[in-house]
Design an enzyme around this catalytic site. Structure first.
Site, PDB file in Angstrom:
ATOM      1  N   LYS A 168      53.222  74.066   4.768  1.00  0.00           N
ATOM      2  CA  LYS A 168      54.548  73.886   5.388  1.00  0.00           C
ATOM      3  C   LYS A 168      54.618  74.375   6.841  1.00  0.00           C
ATOM      4  CE  LYS A 168      57.318  73.719   1.168  1.00  0.00           C
ATOM      5  NZ  LYS A 168      58.480  74.238   0.415  1.00  0.00           N
ATOM      6  N   GLY A 202      65.583  87.771  -1.441  1.00  0.00           N
ATOM      7  CA  GLY A 202      64.272  87.297  -0.997  1.00  0.00           C
ATOM      8  C   GLY A 202      64.308  86.911   0.467  1.00  0.00           C
ATOM      9  N   GLY A 225      61.387  84.965   1.803  1.00  0.00           N
ATOM     10  CA  GLY A 225      60.230  84.085   1.972  1.00  0.00           C
ATOM     11  C   GLY A 225      60.664  82.709   2.480  1.00  0.00           C
ATOM     12  N   ALA A 280      61.633  79.850   0.947  1.00  0.00           N
ATOM     13  CA  ALA A 280      62.859  79.238   0.417  1.00  0.00           C
ATOM     14  C   ALA A 280      64.083  79.953   0.982  1.00  0.00           C
ATOM     15  CB  ALA A 280      62.847  79.293  -1.112  1.00  0.00           C
ATOM     16  N   GLY A 282      68.143  75.393  -9.845  1.00  0.00           N
ATOM     17  CA  GLY A 282      67.192  74.995  -8.806  1.00  0.00           C
ATOM     18  C   GLY A 282      66.740  73.550  -8.921  1.00  0.00           C
TER      19      GLY A 282
HETATM   20  P1  NDP Z   1      57.593  83.143  -0.919  1.00  0.00           P
HETATM   21  O1  NDP Z   1      56.400  83.754  -1.541  1.00  0.00           O
HETATM   22  O2  NDP Z   1      57.545  82.612   0.462  1.00  0.00           O
HETATM   23  O3  NDP Z   1      58.821  84.192  -0.953  1.00  0.00           O
HETATM   24  C1  NDP Z   1      59.197  84.845  -2.129  1.00  0.00           C
HETATM   25  C2  NDP Z   1      60.181  85.956  -1.801  1.00  0.00           C
HETATM   26  O4  NDP Z   1      60.591  86.583  -3.033  1.00  0.00           O
HETATM   27  C3  NDP Z   1      59.595  87.063  -0.923  1.00  0.00           C
HETATM   28  O5  NDP Z   1      60.610  87.589  -0.111  1.00  0.00           O
HETATM   29  C4  NDP Z   1      59.150  88.083  -1.970  1.00  0.00           C
HETATM   30  O6  NDP Z   1      59.073  89.377  -1.467  1.00  0.00           O
HETATM   31  C5  NDP Z   1      60.282  87.983  -2.967  1.00  0.00           C
HETATM   32  N1  NDP Z   1      59.902  88.441  -4.302  1.00  0.00           N
HETATM   33  C6  NDP Z   1      58.875  87.998  -5.059  1.00  0.00           C
HETATM   34  N2  NDP Z   1      58.885  88.645  -6.251  1.00  0.00           N
HETATM   35  C7  NDP Z   1      59.907  89.519  -6.211  1.00  0.00           C
HETATM   36  C8  NDP Z   1      60.435  90.464  -7.139  1.00  0.00           C
HETATM   37  N3  NDP Z   1      59.894  90.644  -8.354  1.00  0.00           N
HETATM   38  N4  NDP Z   1      61.518  91.188  -6.765  1.00  0.00           N
HETATM   39  C9  NDP Z   1      62.057  91.018  -5.542  1.00  0.00           C
HETATM   40  N5  NDP Z   1      61.620  90.135  -4.634  1.00  0.00           N
HETATM   41  C10 NDP Z   1      60.556  89.389  -4.976  1.00  0.00           C
HETATM   42  O7  NDP Z   1      58.020  81.988  -1.931  1.00  0.00           O
HETATM   43  P2  NDP Z   1      58.996  80.753  -1.610  1.00  0.00           P
HETATM   44  O8  NDP Z   1      60.154  81.264  -0.855  1.00  0.00           O
HETATM   45  O9  NDP Z   1      58.219  79.628  -1.085  1.00  0.00           O
HETATM   46  O10 NDP Z   1      59.437  80.334  -3.095  1.00  0.00           O
HETATM   47  C11 NDP Z   1      60.300  81.163  -3.848  1.00  0.00           C
HETATM   48  C12 NDP Z   1      60.734  80.387  -5.081  1.00  0.00           C
HETATM   49  O11 NDP Z   1      61.497  79.261  -4.652  1.00  0.00           O
HETATM   50  C13 NDP Z   1      59.572  79.839  -5.923  1.00  0.00           C
HETATM   51  O12 NDP Z   1      59.810  80.163  -7.266  1.00  0.00           O
HETATM   52  C14 NDP Z   1      59.665  78.339  -5.752  1.00  0.00           C
HETATM   53  O13 NDP Z   1      59.345  77.663  -6.939  1.00  0.00           O
HETATM   54  C15 NDP Z   1      61.142  78.156  -5.444  1.00  0.00           C
HETATM   55  N6  NDP Z   1      61.397  76.946  -4.662  1.00  0.00           N
HETATM   56  C16 NDP Z   1      62.232  76.029  -5.201  1.00  0.00           C
HETATM   57  C17 NDP Z   1      62.507  74.877  -4.538  1.00  0.00           C
HETATM   58  C18 NDP Z   1      63.419  73.882  -5.174  1.00  0.00           C
HETATM   59  O14 NDP Z   1      63.516  72.760  -4.658  1.00  0.00           O
HETATM   60  N7  NDP Z   1      64.109  74.219  -6.249  1.00  0.00           N
HETATM   61  C19 NDP Z   1      61.941  74.582  -3.204  1.00  0.00           C
HETATM   62  C20 NDP Z   1      61.116  75.656  -2.677  1.00  0.00           C
HETATM   63  C21 NDP Z   1      60.859  76.788  -3.406  1.00  0.00           C
HETATM   64  P3  NDP Z   1      57.638  89.963  -0.956  1.00  0.00           P
HETATM   65  O15 NDP Z   1      57.193  89.058   0.162  1.00  0.00           O
HETATM   66  O16 NDP Z   1      57.961  91.321  -0.529  1.00  0.00           O
HETATM   67  O17 NDP Z   1      56.751  89.864  -2.155  1.00  0.00           O
END
Ligand code: NDP
Length: 281
Positions: free
Chosen positions: A69, A128, A130, A132, A246
């Site tokens: 991406k 979060g 990340g 998304a 989602g």
């Molecule tokens: P990233 O890895 O980029 O970001 C994930 C975020 O969640 C980070 O900030 C991470 O923190 C945080 N995180 C992960 N685990 C935990 C936890 N146990 N407690 C607290 N914070 C947590 O992933 P994406 O943003 O790309 O994706 C996130 C979700 O979104 C995925 O499940 C994906 O399937 C879903 N998604 C859905 C879409 C849809 O169309 N429905 C489209 C795109 C994504 P840290 O970095 O500190 O670990």
């Protein structure tokens, strides 16, 4: 007689478990469009050649998923405004000889939100920081949300996203540390789970949020597409609150791509039904 199909697809690694191809081809079939959606396993080392191939073969566009991406941007001719602010592209659209990068993750989410809530003036908390979260927070801010709290365990990404919102959108961005169970501030209009917590196979996992702190009018939205009724969505609905799953975000981002690739507004019910069939709903 015509034998040259419109070609679209996806570049990702891993690609095997991504059901988007089934959703998109269900829409093409339903509308009688002579188009294909090719789900391609593309490594980071192969991305430049894959984009050049799509360009050479006249694909009308393609999706990019993990891990492409961000890296795909260097191979494109220009970016749509919100994709430029987000700094990531999930959909490429051919415009003449140019490849244009869009980010429909946040816009697909926004389409779902608008069915229950006007984002203008909304106070939002995003769990979060990340990819998304970034797409969702920027689109909500560009759609007029007044305040966006980014709630993350690690300060770095959360502060960076809050800074981006303040610098590039009219909304006020704030970082909130996520240390133990987080209480939703009174007056929040929308709580978004943009973490992978609850994604299959860990289907009983809940984000560390005090659900008792949710006000009756707060809408809760989850990014988790599988299962569509995540543990969070189920818990929120049992409390009688409005919850958006989602799957809506996933369907709407695909529909936005088809609008630009094929020039039609596809039947989102058909697309959703195909995914529900796959996820065994
Ligand atoms: P990233 O890895 O980029 O970001 C994930 C975020 O969640 C980070 O900030 C991470 O923190 C945080 N995180 C992960 N685990 C935990 C936890 N146990 N407690 C607290 N914070 C947590 O992933 P994406 O943003 O790309 O994706 C996130 C979700 O979104 C995925 O499940 C994906 O399937 C879903 N998604 C859905 C879409 C849809 O169309 N429905 C489209 C795109 C994504 P840290 O970095 O500190 O670990």
């Amino acid at each position: 007689m015509h034998f040259l199909s419109t070609i679209t697809g996806s570049f990702a690694q891993p690609a095997d478990e991504n059901p988007t191809v089934a959703m998109m081809e269900a829409a093409y079939a339903h509308h009688g469009i002579d188009a294909r959606y090719l789900n391609c396993e593309v490594s980071p080392a192969g991305l430049a050649a894959a984009v050049a191939g799509a360009r050479a073969m006249g694909w009308v566009g393609f999706n990019c998923s993990i891990p492409h991406k961000l890296q795909v941007i260097q191979h494109l001719d220009r970016l749509d405004r919100s994709a430029e602010i987000i700094g990531a592209v999930n959909c490429v659209v051919r415009d003449g000889d140019h490849l244009v990068g869009h980010n429909f993750d946040g816009q697909g989410f926004l389409t779902s939100v608008r069915t229950v809530l006007d984002p203008a003036g909304a106070r939002v908390a995003v769990l979060g920081a990340g990819g998304a979260a970034r797409a969702i927070a920027v689109e909500l801010a560009l759609a007029g949300a007044s305040r966006i709290d980014i709630v993350s365990v690690r300060p770095g990404p959360g502060e960076e996203l809050a800074d981006l919102i303040n610098a590039r959108t009219p909304a006020a961005g704030h970082w909130r540390p996520w240390d133990g169970e987080w209480s939703v501030p009174p007056g929040a209009d929308l709580l978004v789970n943009a973490t992978p917590v609850g994604l299959y196979p860990d289907v009983t996992a809940l984000p560390a949020v005090d659900l008792e702190s949710l006000a009756p009018g707060t809408v809760v939205a989850d990014v988790i597409p599988n299962p569509p009724t995540s543990a969070l969505i189920g818990a929120v609905r049992r409390r009688g609150l409005t919850a958006l799953d989602g799957l809506g975000m996933l369907v709407n981002q695909g529909a936005l791509a088809i609008e630009l690739w094929a020039g039609i507004d596809p039947d989102r019910g058909v697309m959703r039904a195909r995914l529900e069939e796959i996820f065994g709903v």
